[in-house]
Design a protein around this motif. Sequence first.
Motif, PDB file in Angstrom:
ATOM      1  N   VAL A  76       4.326  -5.141   8.710  1.00 47.34           N
ATOM      2  CA  VAL A  76       4.441  -4.297   7.932  1.00 47.34           C
ATOM      3  C   VAL A  76       3.772  -2.907   8.638  1.00 47.34           C
ATOM      4  O   VAL A  76       3.262  -2.236   8.127  1.00 47.34           O
ATOM      5  CB  VAL A  76       3.743  -4.286   5.891  1.00 47.34           C
ATOM      6  CG1 VAL A  76       2.648  -4.970   5.916  1.00 47.34           C
ATOM      7  CG2 VAL A  76       4.389  -2.982   5.847  1.00 47.34           C
ATOM      8  N   TYR A  77       2.231  -3.432   9.115  1.00 50.47           N
ATOM      9  CA  TYR A  77       1.144  -2.416   9.588  1.00 50.47           C
ATOM     10  C   TYR A  77       1.331  -1.618  10.810  1.00 50.47           C
ATOM     11  O   TYR A  77       0.650  -0.670  11.175  1.00 50.47           O
ATOM     12  CB  TYR A  77      -0.556  -3.163   9.669  1.00 50.47           C
ATOM     13  CG  TYR A  77      -0.334  -3.931   8.096  1.00 50.47           C
ATOM     14  CD1 TYR A  77      -1.504  -3.314   7.330  1.00 50.47           C
ATOM     15  CD2 TYR A  77      -0.895  -5.031   8.110  1.00 50.47           C
ATOM     16  CE1 TYR A  77      -1.440  -4.145   6.106  1.00 50.47           C
ATOM     17  CE2 TYR A  77      -0.985  -6.198   7.601  1.00 50.47           C
ATOM     18  CZ  TYR A  77      -1.608  -5.727   6.423  1.00 50.47           C
ATOM     19  OH  TYR A  77      -1.642  -6.418   5.046  1.00 50.47           O
ATOM     20  N   SER A  78       2.518  -1.782  11.186  1.00 48.92           N
ATOM     21  CA  SER A  78       3.214  -0.725  11.737  1.00 48.92           C
ATOM     22  C   SER A  78       3.601  -0.054  11.895  1.00 48.92           C
ATOM     23  O   SER A  78       3.341   1.273  12.714  1.00 48.92           O
ATOM     24  CB  SER A  78       3.812  -1.676  13.085  1.00 48.92           C
ATOM     25  OG  SER A  78       5.409  -1.306  11.692  1.00 48.92           O
ATOM     26  N   ILE A  79       3.620   0.482  10.049  1.00 45.25           N
ATOM     27  CA  ILE A  79       3.726   1.787   9.911  1.00 45.25           C
ATOM     28  C   ILE A  79       2.694   1.748   9.600  1.00 45.25           C
ATOM     29  O   ILE A  79       3.002   3.459  10.063  1.00 45.25           O
ATOM     30  CB  ILE A  79       4.841   2.042   8.346  1.00 45.25           C
ATOM     31  CG1 ILE A  79       6.120   1.070   8.065  1.00 45.25           C
ATOM     32  CG2 ILE A  79       4.734   3.135   7.506  1.00 45.25           C
ATOM     33  CD1 ILE A  79       6.727   0.995   8.637  1.00 45.25           C
ATOM     34  N   PRO A  80       1.378   1.883   8.908  1.00 42.58           N
ATOM     35  CA  PRO A  80       0.229   2.823   8.864  1.00 42.58           C
ATOM     36  C   PRO A  80      -0.211   3.101  10.338  1.00 42.58           C
ATOM     37  O   PRO A  80      -1.053   3.952  10.704  1.00 42.58           O
ATOM     38  CB  PRO A  80      -0.745   1.982   8.075  1.00 42.58           C
ATOM     39  CG  PRO A  80      -0.238   0.921   7.606  1.00 42.58           C
ATOM     40  CD  PRO A  80       1.748   0.802   8.151  1.00 42.58           C
ATOM     41  N   GLY A  81       0.050   1.957  10.727  1.00 38.93           N
ATOM     42  CA  GLY A  81      -0.722   1.832  12.647  1.00 38.93           C
ATOM     43  C   GLY A  81       0.085   3.316  13.445  1.00 38.93           C
ATOM     44  O   GLY A  81      -0.636   3.267  14.251  1.00 38.93           O
ATOM     45  N   GLY A  82       1.479   3.168  12.923  1.00 40.70           N
ATOM     46  CA  GLY A  82       2.446   4.458  13.680  1.00 40.70           C
ATOM     47  C   GLY A  82       2.342   5.485  13.414  1.00 40.70           C
ATOM     48  O   GLY A  82       2.115   6.708  14.439  1.00 40.70           O
ATOM     49  N   ILE A  83       2.466   5.741  12.386  1.00 37.99           N
ATOM     50  CA  ILE A  83       3.224   7.420  11.661  1.00 37.99           C
ATOM     51  C   ILE A  83       2.213   8.315  11.882  1.00 37.99           C
ATOM     52  O   ILE A  83       2.302   9.155  12.344  1.00 37.99           O
ATOM     53  CB  ILE A  83       4.259   6.967  10.285  1.00 37.99           C
ATOM     54  CG1 ILE A  83       4.951   6.625  11.056  1.00 37.99           C
ATOM     55  CG2 ILE A  83       4.568   8.750  10.003  1.00 37.99           C
ATOM     56  CD1 ILE A  83       5.836   6.722   9.242  1.00 37.99           C
TER      57      ILE A  83
END
Length: 184
Positions: A76-83
Amino acid sequence: MSLSHLGPERKLALAAILGGLAVALSVLRIDVGPTKALPWQHMVNVVAGVTLGPWWASGLALAVGLVRMALGIGTVYSIPGGIPGALLVGLGAVALLRLGRSPLPAGLLEPLGTAAIGFLLALYVFAPLMGDVEAWRSALTVIWLGWLSSTLIGTTLGLAALVALERSGVVRLRPPDSGGAGEG
């Protein structure tokens, strides 16, 4: 010049290619604590932000994160890590183009979006929601250094890719000349 003159079908095709690249390369990642940092996402953020703009780049970062989570190769950390990185690069590219400058330096905003804004969102919003607060507290510096390393590697690769694409004639990153008749 950004690729804003492309129609939605071509933008979607480019986004699909970039997203597929990021997902395919997801096996090469930096696992730190409860996160799986992906330099390729940051590379794609730079290329998409400069060529497609902030909204397409942010949507692509979300899509890649969701696909990685669905495949079990992301968290789920790919969301704040990417956007946030994709959004900042895209906004910076638009601002530079409006000033009549090359959008290429906007790629340097990716680490700010990821290692500052995205990391703080992950730490203070996502970690409590996921019950990972203790994991984050015990490895806070290591996680941040992993995210920073990932974004610096990806930003460098993204900028190099844009330079290579420009030199090969695939994209043109210079703003149109004010005297360029027929430009559009």
